[in-house]
Design a protein around this motif. Sequence first.
Motif: not given
Length: 393
Positions: A194-200, A220-223, A239-246, A374-379
């Motif tokens: 995940a990313y920084s939470q600085n943008d709320g 979410r970025v992949g979507e 594929d939205t499965n989490l392969y690094d958890y737990p 998300l903006d970078g992924a879209r471009l």
Amino acid sequence: MGDKRRRRDPLRPLRRGVGLGLALAAAWGVSLTADLSGAWSALQRWASDSQAVVALMAGELGQPPAETALAGLDGWGRLLVEQSALLSAGTEAVAQRRQAEEETAPAEPIPDLDAEDNDDQTQVELQPPAEPDDVAETTSVGQEGGHYLSQDGVYLYNRSGKELDPSVLSAGSVSFTLGEGPQILILHSHGSEAYSQNDGDLYQESDSFRTTDCAHNVVRVGEEMAEVFRAHGFQVVHDTNLYDYPAYNGAYDRSQAAVKDWLAKYPTIRIVLDVHRDALVGTDGAIYKLISQENGKKVAQVMLVVGTDSGGASHPGWADNLALAVRLQKELISDYVSLARPIALRSSSYNQELSPGSLLVEVGGHGNTLTEALDGARLFAESVSQVLSGMKG
């Protein structure tokens, strides 16, 4: 607030000239009645010192604001510009040009930014910033020498351990086309990143800078990428499965099994994108975000990662995966200012031996916000879509 500019006084040069003349006349009158031979000699020596004259002029003219076009000019230069209507008329345009260059100039790369590359095989323990906004911005760019190789404007950061030269960038080939049926598979070996939470954009952490909430991690970025690809007419399996958890360890083994299953279910899949986010920490512990200015907006940089057989995997076709990365990179650097970081070539295979169209994609770092990612992924997806559209059979 309004634009406040100092009005030019048309009589100012005249007043200065008259004042200087009166001062000289007074000095001449005094010299007739006093023995000032010593002072006159000192004045002559002082006047012959050009630096002293410039300093006097600077004191009279005052210091211009740093943001104006006059900043950096000495007294002579400023006097010349200020007293010329033609030159003065261009100062505003010069100031605007300087400001534009400062806004678009990429940040200086951190020395050895990629030297801490650990191939994502072991989990990095990330610490939150000391202060909520204590995150530095940087722009990763290609360099000459060291681990970098370049050809036709494409930079490769070689961390594979292989002795390579720039010819590797044109050694492989892309021999497949995209047909009917699902063509693109997007998955996440480390989906909880995940990313920084600085943008709320707040989320419940499963670990530092990780969450199982797929509305806030790299899933979410992949979507976001998938939506762009679909808008361009591609059929996408996400594929939205989490392969690094737990458990983090073994994530690539679990995602490998999933890729094999998807390829068996949909033999038409030709592009496999394993989407991640990077983690960048300076030697002083500072957290960095990867930023590109695109169309006046800050977006997260994106990096293509190509695996090899240096880590022991049977992957004889890694140069073909690199050929696809080079083709995509050329479009990215053509479309955007600095969205694409240099391609990274690493020793691990990242399951890319399963398909010649397999790449790992890192969108931003843990210092970036989800919005920037998300903006970078879209471009990124928009640019990649242009290339893939030309590969339809």
